[in-house]
Motif scaffolding. Sequence first.
Motif, mmCIF file in Angstrom:
data_model
loop_
_atom_site.group_PDB
_atom_site.id
_atom_site.type_symbol
_atom_site.label_atom_id
_atom_site.label_comp_id
_atom_site.label_asym_id
_atom_site.label_seq_id
_atom_site.Cartn_x
_atom_site.Cartn_y
_atom_site.Cartn_z
ATOM 1 N N VAL A 62 12.439 -7.025 -1.991
ATOM 2 C CA VAL A 62 11.242 -7.591 -2.616
ATOM 3 C C VAL A 62 10.951 -6.909 -3.952
ATOM 4 O O VAL A 62 11.388 -5.784 -4.212
ATOM 5 C CB VAL A 62 10.007 -7.482 -1.693
ATOM 6 C CG1 VAL A 62 10.245 -8.187 -0.372
ATOM 7 C CG2 VAL A 62 9.610 -6.029 -1.482
ATOM 8 N N GLU A 63 10.215 -7.624 -4.770
ATOM 9 C CA GLU A 63 9.738 -7.114 -6.053
ATOM 10 C C GLU A 63 8.222 -7.167 -6.036
ATOM 11 O O GLU A 63 7.637 -8.168 -5.623
ATOM 12 C CB GLU A 63 10.292 -7.981 -7.189
ATOM 13 C CG GLU A 63 9.805 -7.619 -8.566
ATOM 14 C CD GLU A 63 10.286 -8.597 -9.632
ATOM 15 O OE1 GLU A 63 9.672 -8.629 -10.717
ATOM 16 O OE2 GLU A 63 11.247 -9.347 -9.362
ATOM 17 N N MET A 64 7.580 -6.081 -6.430
ATOM 18 C CA MET A 64 6.126 -6.024 -6.421
ATOM 19 C C MET A 64 5.568 -6.656 -7.705
ATOM 20 O O MET A 64 6.054 -6.387 -8.807
ATOM 21 C CB MET A 64 5.648 -4.577 -6.311
ATOM 22 C CG MET A 64 6.093 -3.892 -5.010
ATOM 23 S SD MET A 64 5.353 -4.691 -3.572
ATOM 24 C CE MET A 64 6.339 -4.004 -2.239
ATOM 25 N N ILE A 65 4.533 -7.480 -7.547
ATOM 26 C CA ILE A 65 3.930 -8.210 -8.657
ATOM 27 C C ILE A 65 2.500 -7.732 -8.856
ATOM 28 O O ILE A 65 1.694 -7.725 -7.915
ATOM 29 C CB ILE A 65 3.929 -9.731 -8.381
ATOM 30 C CG1 ILE A 65 5.344 -10.246 -8.077
ATOM 31 C CG2 ILE A 65 3.307 -10.486 -9.544
ATOM 32 C CD1 ILE A 65 6.316 -10.134 -9.224
ATOM 33 N N THR A 66 2.173 -7.296 -10.064
ATOM 34 C CA THR A 66 0.812 -6.860 -10.400
ATOM 35 C C THR A 66 0.199 -7.848 -11.396
ATOM 36 O O THR A 66 0.842 -8.807 -11.820
ATOM 37 C CB THR A 66 0.807 -5.451 -11.017
ATOM 38 O OG1 THR A 66 1.300 -5.528 -12.374
ATOM 39 C CG2 THR A 66 1.663 -4.483 -10.224
ATOM 40 N N SER A 87 1.244 1.293 -11.903
ATOM 41 C CA SER A 87 0.032 1.601 -12.671
ATOM 42 C C SER A 87 -1.119 0.673 -12.317
ATOM 43 O O SER A 87 -2.285 1.038 -12.468
ATOM 44 C CB SER A 87 0.327 1.486 -14.176
ATOM 45 O OG SER A 87 1.371 2.345 -14.549
ATOM 46 N N HIS A 88 -0.801 -0.569 -11.889
ATOM 47 C CA HIS A 88 -1.823 -1.557 -11.575
ATOM 48 C C HIS A 88 -1.667 -2.004 -10.123
ATOM 49 O O HIS A 88 -0.581 -1.910 -9.548
ATOM 50 C CB HIS A 88 -1.714 -2.753 -12.521
ATOM 51 C CG HIS A 88 -1.618 -2.364 -13.964
ATOM 52 N ND1 HIS A 88 -2.659 -1.754 -14.625
ATOM 53 C CD2 HIS A 88 -0.606 -2.476 -14.864
ATOM 54 C CE1 HIS A 88 -2.293 -1.511 -15.877
ATOM 55 N NE2 HIS A 88 -1.058 -1.943 -16.044
ATOM 56 N N ARG A 89 -2.724 -2.506 -9.568
ATOM 57 C CA ARG A 89 -2.711 -2.855 -8.146
ATOM 58 C C ARG A 89 -1.728 -4.003 -7.875
ATOM 59 O O ARG A 89 -1.677 -4.987 -8.614
ATOM 60 C CB ARG A 89 -4.102 -3.263 -7.685
ATOM 61 C CG ARG A 89 -4.207 -3.310 -6.149
ATOM 62 C CD ARG A 89 -5.603 -3.194 -5.674
ATOM 63 N NE ARG A 89 -5.642 -3.057 -4.219
ATOM 64 C CZ ARG A 89 -6.761 -3.090 -3.509
ATOM 65 N NH1 ARG A 89 -7.920 -3.237 -4.113
ATOM 66 N NH2 ARG A 89 -6.721 -2.961 -2.197
ATOM 67 N N ILE A 90 -0.985 -3.875 -6.807
ATOM 68 C CA ILE A 90 -0.025 -4.909 -6.409
ATOM 69 C C ILE A 90 -0.802 -6.076 -5.796
ATOM 70 O O ILE A 90 -1.637 -5.880 -4.904
ATOM 71 C CB ILE A 90 0.992 -4.344 -5.403
ATOM 72 C CG1 ILE A 90 1.804 -3.206 -6.056
ATOM 73 C CG2 ILE A 90 1.924 -5.446 -4.900
ATOM 74 C CD1 ILE A 90 2.571 -2.362 -5.062
ATOM 75 N N GLU A 138 0.830 -1.215 0.000
ATOM 76 C CA GLU A 138 0.000 0.000 0.000
ATOM 77 C C GLU A 138 0.864 1.265 0.000
ATOM 78 O O GLU A 138 0.527 2.253 -0.641
ATOM 79 C CB GLU A 138 -0.934 -0.018 1.210
ATOM 80 C CG GLU A 138 -2.065 -1.034 1.063
ATOM 81 C CD GLU A 138 -2.857 -1.226 2.350
ATOM 82 O OE1 GLU A 138 -2.458 -0.619 3.373
ATOM 83 O OE2 GLU A 138 -3.839 -1.982 2.334
ATOM 84 N N GLN A 139 2.008 1.208 0.674
ATOM 85 C CA GLN A 139 2.920 2.360 0.669
ATOM 86 C C GLN A 139 3.570 2.545 -0.702
ATOM 87 O O GLN A 139 3.864 3.671 -1.107
ATOM 88 C CB GLN A 139 4.007 2.173 1.726
ATOM 89 C CG GLN A 139 3.506 2.221 3.163
ATOM 90 C CD GLN A 139 4.645 2.117 4.158
ATOM 91 O OE1 GLN A 139 5.596 2.902 4.121
ATOM 92 N NE2 GLN A 139 4.563 1.133 5.051
ATOM 93 N N MET A 140 3.782 1.435 -1.409
ATOM 94 C CA MET A 140 4.471 1.490 -2.698
ATOM 95 C C MET A 140 3.517 1.635 -3.884
ATOM 96 O O MET A 140 3.965 1.863 -5.006
ATOM 97 C CB MET A 140 5.296 0.210 -2.891
ATOM 98 C CG MET A 140 6.412 0.003 -1.877
ATOM 99 S SD MET A 140 7.611 1.364 -1.903
ATOM 100 C CE MET A 140 8.160 1.295 -3.599
ATOM 101 N N GLN A 141 2.199 1.517 -3.635
ATOM 102 C CA GLN A 141 1.240 1.455 -4.735
ATOM 103 C C GLN A 141 1.328 2.671 -5.661
ATOM 104 O O GLN A 141 1.112 2.558 -6.876
ATOM 105 C CB GLN A 141 -0.178 1.323 -4.172
ATOM 106 C CG GLN A 141 -1.260 1.109 -5.235
ATOM 107 C CD GLN A 141 -1.049 -0.160 -6.031
ATOM 108 O OE1 GLN A 141 -1.108 -1.263 -5.510
ATOM 109 N NE2 GLN A 141 -0.785 -0.019 -7.333
#
Length: 555
Positions: free
Chosen positions: A60-64, A35-38, A28-31
């Motif tokens: 970590v790497e965020m995945i959408t 462009s798309h929800r994590i 939520e902090q990185m959202q």
Amino acid sequence: MTGELCTVTVGKEQICCPAGTKFQEIAEQMQKNYSHRILLVKCGPALRELSKTVEESCTVEMITAADKPGHQCYERSAVLLMLKAFYDVVGREHIDGLTIDYSVGRALFCQARGAFTLDQELINKVSTGMQRLVELALPIKKMNVPKAEAIRLFKKNGMRDKERLFRFRRSSRVNIYSLAGFTDYFYGYMVPDSSYIHCFALELFGDGFVLRLPTMENPDELPIFTPSRKVFQEMHKTTEKLEKTGLNTVASLNEAIASGKTRELLLCEEALMEKRIGDIAQQIAERRNLRFVMIAGPSSSGKTTFSKRLSTQLMALGLRPHPIEVDNYFKNREDTPRDANGEYDFESLGAMDVKKFNEDMSRLMQGERVELPRFNFTRGQREYCGDFLQCGPEDILVIEGIHCLNDLLSEAIPAERKFRIYISCLTQMNIDEHNRIPTTDARLLRRMTRDARIRGTSAQETLHRWPSVVRGEHLNIFPFQDGADLIFNSALIYETAVIKPYAEALLYGIPENSPEYPEAKRLLKFLEYFLTIPSDHIPATSIIREFVGGSCYGM
């Protein structure tokens, strides 16, 4: 220890948080940066659900949903949402079966049976129920339970496929998911709550309905639903056949293997396929004006073996078939177009010398003697090696290539002289009633096994290239499916059980620190569901021999 500070590194940013903080809070902090929800995070080599917690400093790497693992996560979660709403609207006691069968037109085809009428009114109620669950943002809870408890639970809920599946599971524990009291099993990760599933639609289709979902290319919008009617009919026919034989799930296959019926199963499957090919040959032979059989299909569909088996059947009917591979008409490497990334685009029609192909086919149709080319893939050059051909009344050309259904490839050949065949591995066996096996997975395992054996390509390289292959298929093959005179399904019920030991060995060789590792791990988990079938009794003519070796056609 809870309260100890951890540093979570995401790209160039670092976030300090107490141990025990959920990854959902980090997301939520990185959202704002995405462009798309994590939907998930990748922590080291492993994927993690957002409901998991940070226990130590990590990168970590965020995945959408624009990433394959995220897209798969979204699909699973949407299926759970739909099942929950459907059972709420209809009532468990009125449902005899609700299955997620296969993908059609980038949507999921589902069938429902029981004491209710599947009509637009019911679909509207289920859709409204799904939307209400989204607005409530209800948690999707993950529970790790003993296998015996999971078996009792699913038996009680009438989910017999899952009960049978778990009897072949080595692990003593099982992860199950629950949404507002509805419990189910899914092989893969889920979003943390129902509010994440924001984009979907239900639509009546055929004798069932489809769950429409976004694509990886555009995760926030629904694509236009444009199904291939002919492919759908073939898949539906295969599903009905499997249901009649009782071999429509992995559990049913495992039971057949465990009871010693493997050889009988293999022989029956191969006999059915041979009969189908023989019927196609008869259909071609009865149309005396035909001179060109055009065969197209996506990667690893078994086009080469199919064309050779079809040629044998045509010979048995008194015709003289001549195989021609369109790949021999590739343009020389220096003339090959490049894609947006600057790499050679071998999948596009622009990579083919369409003019020369049409010239040669026209001359053969007119009875002239023609020297056919061979493409030297090592040198990237077309060569001529004295392969002359001249056709008479009984000669027929069996042409195989990914563009064979595109009329631009063979525009000089009159339509009445061509018979178009679309071939694909349209697997209809699913893990259980709610966990489908994507047809792309079956083809990917085929290709990985063949590439390693014939080309020395690693599984990692095959996985790396696969997204590009699939993109090319959506552009150059799938749009022409309904132009085929006939759809041929090359899937064999037993094939994953045979390919399993070959593919597992290759997948275990993929390093944990590679980008392809999460996909390798997913496929390894998928293969765990299957008992193994040795390849000893598979006929040398089988399509599967094209991939595992031992083909009588020299592949």
